[in-house]
Design an enzyme around this catalytic site. Sequence first.
Site, PDB file in Angstrom:
ATOM      1  N   SER A 148       0.842  -1.199   0.000  1.00 33.48           N
ATOM      2  CA  SER A 148       0.000   0.000   0.000  1.00 33.48           C
ATOM      3  C   SER A 148       0.876   1.247   0.000  1.00 33.48           C
ATOM      4  O   SER A 148       2.080   1.169   0.283  1.00 33.48           O
ATOM      5  CB  SER A 148      -0.853  -0.033   1.265  1.00 33.48           C
ATOM      6  OG  SER A 148      -1.441   1.228   1.527  1.00 33.48           O
ATOM      7  N   TYR A 161      -3.724  -0.192   9.825  1.00 30.25           N
ATOM      8  CA  TYR A 161      -3.463  -0.508   8.414  1.00 30.25           C
ATOM      9  C   TYR A 161      -2.016  -0.165   8.042  1.00 30.25           C
ATOM     10  O   TYR A 161      -1.314  -0.959   7.411  1.00 30.25           O
ATOM     11  CB  TYR A 161      -4.448   0.286   7.559  1.00 30.25           C
ATOM     12  CG  TYR A 161      -4.487  -0.064   6.083  1.00 30.25           C
ATOM     13  CD1 TYR A 161      -5.134  -1.215   5.628  1.00 30.25           C
ATOM     14  CD2 TYR A 161      -3.895   0.772   5.142  1.00 30.25           C
ATOM     15  CE1 TYR A 161      -5.191  -1.522   4.276  1.00 30.25           C
ATOM     16  CE2 TYR A 161      -3.944   0.475   3.789  1.00 30.25           C
ATOM     17  CZ  TYR A 161      -4.599  -0.674   3.356  1.00 30.25           C
ATOM     18  OH  TYR A 161      -4.659  -0.970   2.009  1.00 30.25           O
TER      19      TYR A 161
HETATM   20  P1  NAP Z   1     -11.883  -4.916  -1.116  1.00 30.98           P
HETATM   21  O1  NAP Z   1     -12.618  -4.407  -2.296  1.00 30.98           O
HETATM   22  O2  NAP Z   1     -12.383  -4.556   0.233  1.00 30.98           O
HETATM   23  O3  NAP Z   1     -11.575  -6.483  -1.145  1.00 30.98           O
HETATM   24  C1  NAP Z   1     -10.794  -7.098  -0.077  1.00 30.98           C
HETATM   25  C2  NAP Z   1     -11.066  -8.574   0.000  1.00 30.98           C
HETATM   26  O4  NAP Z   1     -10.476  -9.134   1.213  1.00 30.98           O
HETATM   27  C3  NAP Z   1     -12.543  -8.878   0.065  1.00 30.98           C
HETATM   28  O5  NAP Z   1     -12.835  -9.861  -0.913  1.00 30.98           O
HETATM   29  C4  NAP Z   1     -12.729  -9.380   1.504  1.00 30.98           C
HETATM   30  O6  NAP Z   1     -13.690 -10.417   1.579  1.00 30.98           O
HETATM   31  C5  NAP Z   1     -11.405 -10.015   1.816  1.00 30.98           C
HETATM   32  N1  NAP Z   1     -11.167 -10.363   3.244  1.00 30.98           N
HETATM   33  C6  NAP Z   1     -11.183  -9.560   4.303  1.00 30.98           C
HETATM   34  N2  NAP Z   1     -10.913 -10.256   5.433  1.00 30.98           N
HETATM   35  C7  NAP Z   1     -10.719 -11.547   5.095  1.00 30.98           C
HETATM   36  C8  NAP Z   1     -10.407 -12.767   5.795  1.00 30.98           C
HETATM   37  N3  NAP Z   1     -10.212 -12.809   7.112  1.00 30.98           N
HETATM   38  N4  NAP Z   1     -10.304 -13.942   5.102  1.00 30.98           N
HETATM   39  C9  NAP Z   1     -10.506 -13.935   3.799  1.00 30.98           C
HETATM   40  N5  NAP Z   1     -10.793 -12.801   3.079  1.00 30.98           N
HETATM   41  C10 NAP Z   1     -10.903 -11.628   3.709  1.00 30.98           C
HETATM   42  O7  NAP Z   1     -10.415  -4.377  -1.221  1.00 30.98           O
HETATM   43  P2  NAP Z   1      -9.505  -4.022  -2.464  1.00 30.98           P
HETATM   44  O8  NAP Z   1      -9.482  -2.537  -2.557  1.00 30.98           O
HETATM   45  O9  NAP Z   1      -9.788  -4.854  -3.658  1.00 30.98           O
HETATM   46  O10 NAP Z   1      -8.130  -4.436  -1.801  1.00 30.98           O
HETATM   47  C11 NAP Z   1      -7.451  -5.647  -2.066  1.00 30.98           C
HETATM   48  C12 NAP Z   1      -6.083  -5.516  -1.439  1.00 30.98           C
HETATM   49  O11 NAP Z   1      -5.425  -4.366  -1.978  1.00 30.98           O
HETATM   50  C13 NAP Z   1      -6.088  -5.302   0.083  1.00 30.98           C
HETATM   51  O12 NAP Z   1      -4.987  -5.957   0.648  1.00 30.98           O
HETATM   52  C14 NAP Z   1      -5.932  -3.799   0.216  1.00 30.98           C
HETATM   53  O13 NAP Z   1      -5.382  -3.429   1.447  1.00 30.98           O
HETATM   54  C15 NAP Z   1      -4.992  -3.522  -0.921  1.00 30.98           C
HETATM   55  N6  NAP Z   1      -4.951  -2.138  -1.380  1.00 30.98           N
HETATM   56  C16 NAP Z   1      -6.066  -1.497  -1.834  1.00 30.98           C
HETATM   57  C17 NAP Z   1      -5.956  -0.193  -2.320  1.00 30.98           C
HETATM   58  C18 NAP Z   1      -7.113   0.599  -2.842  1.00 30.98           C
HETATM   59  O14 NAP Z   1      -6.940   1.814  -3.066  1.00 30.98           O
HETATM   60  N7  NAP Z   1      -8.275   0.023  -3.062  1.00 30.98           N
HETATM   61  C19 NAP Z   1      -4.724   0.420  -2.317  1.00 30.98           C
HETATM   62  C20 NAP Z   1      -3.613  -0.257  -1.817  1.00 30.98           C
HETATM   63  C21 NAP Z   1      -3.738  -1.545  -1.373  1.00 30.98           C
HETATM   64  P3  NAP Z   1     -15.272 -10.124   1.702  1.00 30.98           P
HETATM   65  O15 NAP Z   1     -15.758 -10.077   0.315  1.00 30.98           O
HETATM   66  O16 NAP Z   1     -15.696 -11.317   2.432  1.00 30.98           O
HETATM   67  O17 NAP Z   1     -15.405  -8.824   2.459  1.00 30.98           O
HETATM   68  C1  GCO Z   2      -6.966   5.272   3.126  1.00 33.19           C
HETATM   69  C2  GCO Z   2      -7.004   4.296   1.989  1.00 33.19           C
HETATM   70  C3  GCO Z   2      -5.669   3.671   1.689  1.00 33.19           C
HETATM   71  C4  GCO Z   2      -5.716   2.877   0.419  1.00 33.19           C
HETATM   72  C5  GCO Z   2      -4.492   2.251  -0.068  1.00 33.19           C
HETATM   73  C6  GCO Z   2      -3.461   3.252  -0.462  1.00 33.19           C
HETATM   74  O1  GCO Z   2      -7.914   5.309   3.893  1.00 33.19           O
HETATM   75  O2  GCO Z   2      -6.004   6.042   3.172  1.00 33.19           O
HETATM   76  O3  GCO Z   2      -8.009   3.354   2.102  1.00 33.19           O
HETATM   77  O4  GCO Z   2      -5.030   3.190   2.753  1.00 33.19           O
HETATM   78  O5  GCO Z   2      -6.742   1.975   0.359  1.00 33.19           O
HETATM   79  O6  GCO Z   2      -3.998   1.206   0.705  1.00 33.19           O
HETATM   80  O7  GCO Z   2      -2.419   2.638  -1.111  1.00 33.19           O
END
Ligand code: NAP
Ligand code: GCO
Length: 267
Positions: A148, A161
């Site tokens: 992240s 986080y």
């Molecule tokens: P999302 O839309 O919330 O999807 C996250 C997934 O993780 C969901 O399918 C959720 O399952 C699952 N999950 C949560 N707890 C779990 C557990 N105990 N066991 C199994 N599954 C679990 O998030 P996303 O934005 O696609 O993020 C995916 C990854 O990218 C995460 O690691 C997030 O931190 C990272 N990330 C996201 C962003 C961003 O801007 N979106 C940026 C940087 C990093 P449910 O469907 O059951 O809720």
């Molecule tokens: C926040 C965001 C982030 C992003 C992501 C950034 O509240 O600042 O949710 O943490 O999801 O991980 O890279």
Amino acid sequence: MEFSMDMFRLDGKVALVTDATYGIGFEIAKALAKAGATIVFNDLKQEFVDKGRASYQAAGIEAHGYVADVTDEEAVNRLVATIEKEVGTIDILVNNAGIIKRIPMLEMSAADFRQVVDVDLNAPFIVAKAVLPGMIKKGHGKIINICSMMSELGRETVAGYAAAKGGLKMLTKNICSEFGEANIQCNGIGPGYIATPQTAPLRETQADGSRHPFDQFIVSKTPAGRWGETVDLAGPTVFLASDASDFVNGHILYVDGGILAYIGKQP
Ligand code: NAP
Ligand code: GCO
């Protein structure tokens, strides 16, 4: 060895992407499948797995879905044993599952903090530990941890986080250090701000019809001038999953439209 575009192909490889039923995980898994990999995913409940399987079918992909909580070591060990029996040894692991709790630190309970660290840091350790013996036996493996901006930066309300994603960056480097000799590459992808359900609350239109202040803030902080799309992560993941990146190890590839390079606009 001579360079060939085939080095980016993943034919015959088995890829486990945790919680790849929608969002970033689903997009990444679709890209790995297009490059030739067989996709395996898990989710917490059967209904989510069924929904995920239907989404893959609609995308023309035969994915194998299983129920497993990535924080439960016994469940993960059972999951990996079942995949090895029913699909094959895992060549590529993408630790994608992750949660966020946006709570000011002084209001955040230790239980909330622990839960975020459990899913975002302890679980990648548990899943990596479960797949590594198979990779060592096979003589190669790729582990990609979804990090992240918060692996590098802090901000108010995301103490758990940021602590977990910073830790995940160092777990990535440590897996590289410990298993590089076994021809296992462990790298991270650090997405910038990507439009998914996780970030939807930060993009909600305000009651008066104006843009969310955080939405405007992020666009102004991103040299690309936009939020990322999940597809922006597809190419970098295929690269890190493929033979084309065999000498890339312990690296975090930030896919952030330039956020980390930029001091921000002067007021
Ligand atoms: P999302 O839309 O919330 O999807 C996250 C997934 O993780 C969901 O399918 C959720 O399952 C699952 N999950 C949560 N707890 C779990 C557990 N105990 N066991 C199994 N599954 C679990 O998030 P996303 O934005 O696609 O993020 C995916 C990854 O990218 C995460 O690691 C997030 O931190 C990272 N990330 C996201 C962003 C961003 O801007 N979106 C940026 C940087 C990093 P449910 O469907 O059951 O809720
Ligand atoms: C926040 C965001 C982030 C992003 C992501 C950034 O509240 O600042 O949710 O943490 O999801 O991980 O890279």
